[in-house]
Write a protein that holds these residues in place. Structure first.
Motif, PDB file in Angstrom:
ATOM      1  N   MET A  21       0.827  -1.214   0.000  1.00 22.78           N
ATOM      2  CA  MET A  21       0.000   0.000   0.000  1.00 22.78           C
ATOM      3  C   MET A  21       0.859   1.262   0.000  1.00 22.78           C
ATOM      4  SD  MET A  21      -3.389  -0.977   2.209  1.00 22.78           S
ATOM      5  CE  MET A  21      -2.662  -1.080   3.813  1.00 22.78           C
ATOM      6  N   ARG A  24       2.370   1.738  -3.468  1.00 21.51           N
ATOM      7  CA  ARG A  24       1.383   2.276  -4.420  1.00 21.51           C
ATOM      8  C   ARG A  24       1.155   3.771  -4.188  1.00 21.51           C
ATOM      9  NH1 ARG A  24      -2.730  -0.847  -6.557  1.00 21.51           N
ATOM     10  NH2 ARG A  24      -3.304   1.139  -7.500  1.00 21.51           N
ATOM     11  N   LEU A  25       1.083   4.153  -2.921  1.00 17.81           N
ATOM     12  CA  LEU A  25       0.859   5.569  -2.607  1.00 17.81           C
ATOM     13  C   LEU A  25       2.001   6.429  -3.141  1.00 17.81           C
ATOM     14  CD1 LEU A  25      -0.683   7.822  -0.947  1.00 17.81           C
ATOM     15  CD2 LEU A  25       0.967   7.341   0.859  1.00 17.81           C
ATOM     16  N   GLU A  28       1.829   6.823  -6.805  1.00 19.30           N
ATOM     17  CA  GLU A  28       0.764   7.776  -7.159  1.00 19.30           C
ATOM     18  C   GLU A  28       1.221   9.216  -6.942  1.00 19.30           C
ATOM     19  OE1 GLU A  28      -3.458   5.599  -6.449  1.00 19.30           O
ATOM     20  OE2 GLU A  28      -3.121   7.386  -5.254  1.00 19.30           O
ATOM     21  N   GLU A  29       2.083   9.397  -5.941  1.00 13.68           N
ATOM     22  CA  GLU A  29       2.583  10.745  -5.657  1.00 13.68           C
ATOM     23  C   GLU A  29       3.726  11.149  -6.582  1.00 13.68           C
ATOM     24  OE1 GLU A  29       1.444  11.040  -0.894  1.00 13.68           O
ATOM     25  OE2 GLU A  29       3.517  10.674  -1.457  1.00 13.68           O
ATOM     26  N   TYR A 238      -4.628  -1.802  -1.721  1.00 18.28           N
ATOM     27  CA  TYR A 238      -4.631  -0.344  -1.903  1.00 18.28           C
ATOM     28  C   TYR A 238      -5.869   0.114  -2.674  1.00 18.28           C
ATOM     29  CZ  TYR A 238      -2.808   4.326  -2.803  1.00 18.28           C
ATOM     30  OH  TYR A 238      -2.638   5.683  -2.849  1.00 18.28           O
ATOM     31  N   ASP A 239      -6.376  -0.758  -3.537  1.00 13.30           N
ATOM     32  CA  ASP A 239      -7.550  -0.389  -4.323  1.00 13.30           C
ATOM     33  C   ASP A 239      -8.860  -0.758  -3.635  1.00 13.30           C
ATOM     34  OD1 ASP A 239      -6.032   0.577  -6.506  1.00 13.30           O
ATOM     35  OD2 ASP A 239      -5.637  -1.491  -7.118  1.00 13.30           O
ATOM     36  N   ASP A 242     -11.403   3.867  -0.196  1.00 13.22           N
ATOM     37  CA  ASP A 242     -10.749   5.154   0.047  1.00 13.22           C
ATOM     38  C   ASP A 242     -10.277   5.323   1.490  1.00 13.22           C
ATOM     39  OD1 ASP A 242     -11.008   5.815  -2.531  1.00 13.22           O
ATOM     40  OD2 ASP A 242     -12.797   7.069  -2.278  1.00 13.22           O
ATOM     41  N   LYS A 245      -6.769   4.122   1.776  1.00 12.74           N
ATOM     42  CA  LYS A 245      -5.828   5.081   1.170  1.00 12.74           C
ATOM     43  C   LYS A 245      -5.572   6.239   2.122  1.00 12.74           C
ATOM     44  CE  LYS A 245      -6.746   4.274  -3.666  1.00 12.74           C
ATOM     45  NZ  LYS A 245      -6.913   4.788  -4.999  1.00 12.74           N
ATOM     46  N   GLU A 246      -6.635   6.724   2.748  1.00 11.39           N
ATOM     47  CA  GLU A 246      -6.526   7.849   3.686  1.00 11.39           C
ATOM     48  C   GLU A 246      -5.616   7.487   4.857  1.00 11.39           C
ATOM     49  OE1 GLU A 246      -6.479  11.106   4.056  1.00 11.39           O
ATOM     50  OE2 GLU A 246      -7.441  10.670   2.138  1.00 11.39           O
ATOM     51  N   VAL A 248      -3.281   5.172   4.950  1.00 13.19           N
ATOM     52  CA  VAL A 248      -1.887   5.008   4.506  1.00 13.19           C
ATOM     53  C   VAL A 248      -1.263   6.380   4.230  1.00 13.19           C
ATOM     54  CG1 VAL A 248      -0.375   3.943   2.770  1.00 13.19           C
ATOM     55  CG2 VAL A 248      -2.388   2.722   3.559  1.00 13.19           C
ATOM     56  N   ARG A 249      -2.043   7.283   3.682  1.00  9.86           N
ATOM     57  CA  ARG A 249      -1.533   8.634   3.390  1.00  9.86           C
ATOM     58  C   ARG A 249      -1.138   9.346   4.689  1.00  9.86           C
ATOM     59  NH1 ARG A 249      -5.530  10.608   0.203  1.00  9.86           N
ATOM     60  NH2 ARG A 249      -4.639   9.563  -1.589  1.00  9.86           N
TER      61      ARG A 249
END
Ligand SMILES: Nc1ncnc2c1ncn2[C@@H]1O[C@H](COP(=O)(O)OP(=O)(O)OP(=O)(O)O)[C@@H](O)[C@H]1O
Length: 259
Positions: A21, A24-25, A28-29, A238-239, A242, A245-246, A248-249
């Motif tokens: 995860m 992937r983040l 994406e960044e 990761y998919d 949401d 994702k939040e 992990v972010r």
């Protein structure tokens, strides 16, 4: 930002899930992400969402006998022989990694360890990969380590910027954290952080916070049936949704602030 992090912890706590995860983040960044699957029991590529056809094309480094021999000047699987301790590694990610969703994956495969102090050629190559890969400004290496503490004896994650120990709300995974902390400090890694996984409520969070220094805890990932479901369907957690994702972010932002 550039960094090398090693994800570790007790078996089954969610190391591979978290490594995938966070990789992937970062992809994406806009970072160049190399994810190293150094856990023979894991399938990091699967957790990253790689399609089966691409996974079938992955050859673990431990099976690339010629590569290991060429770079270390040794016979793979041999012990106690003299071989180059600093093999050249910078071309390896480009040449030998498969990429999907913006993440390159390098699979170490199963190495006959021969005990915790093993310096067999495969480990020498892995150690060189983590120590001597020169990182550009937007490069991130995420290593999914094998469960437990044996890899610390081999020093395969010696030159990382930080260890992230994944724990769950239970005493045994926290015991592993304490051992990792001690041994990682012994090999010169000073930044050791915790991610609490599979937490169901405030009580779970407080249990972890009661055992870990407050500034070491990067945050929490809730127990999430979507993660179990994605595992069952061979999809990337990761998919899954949401909320994950939040979470992990938030963990990653805290990490960026302390690296
Ligand atoms: N937050 C979560 N909520 C629910 N299930 C989770 C969560 N995180 C991980 N899991 C599940 O727990 C199991 C173990 O996860 P994972 O394989 O990532 O652990 P690991 O620490 O890498 O294991 P191993 O030590 O075997 O390599 C998997 O079935 C995964 O789907």
């Amino acid at each position: 930002m550039k960094m090398k992090i090693a994800i570790t912890g007790k078996g089954g706590v969610g190391k591979t899930t978290f490594a995938a995860m966070v990789s992937r983040l970062y992809a994406e960044e806009g970072y160049n992400v190399l994810s190293v699957d150094a856990d023979p029991d894991a399938n990091l590529a699967l957790a990253l969402g790689f399609p089966k056809e691409l996974i079938d094309e992955i050859t673990p480094i431990s099976e690339m006998k010629n590569l290991v021999a060429e770079r270390t000047g040794s016979t793979p699987g041999s012990f106690g022989t003299m071989f180059k301790m600093n093999p050249k590694v910078n071309d390896i990610p480009e040449k030998y990694c498969k990429q999907y969703n913006g993440v390159k994956v390098l699979t170490m495969g199963t190495v006959d360890t021969g005990g915790s102090g093993c310096v067999c050629p495969e480990h020498v190559l892995l150690k060189a990969l983590t120590s001597h890969l020169i990182l550009g400004n937007k490069d991130v290496i995420v290593m999914d380590m094998e469960a437990g503490i044996e890899h610390l004896g081999r020093g395969t994650a010696k030159n990382v910027d930080a260890f992230i120990v994944v724990v769950e709300p239970g005493e045994r995974s926290l015991q592993t954290y304490r051992k990792v902390k001690q041994l990682a400090t012994d090999i010169g890694v000073e930044k050791i952080f915790v991610v609490g996984n599979k937490v169901r409520n405030e009580e779970d969070k407080n249990f972890i916070l009661g055992e870990v220094e407050a500034d070491c805890c990067l945050g929490f990932i809730g127990y999430n049936p979507s993660i179990v479901e994605s595992d069952r369907s061979n999809l990337s957690p990761y998919d899954a949704n949401d909320k994950i994702k939040e979470e992990v972010r938030s963990i990653s932002n805290k990490l960026k602030g302390v690296i």
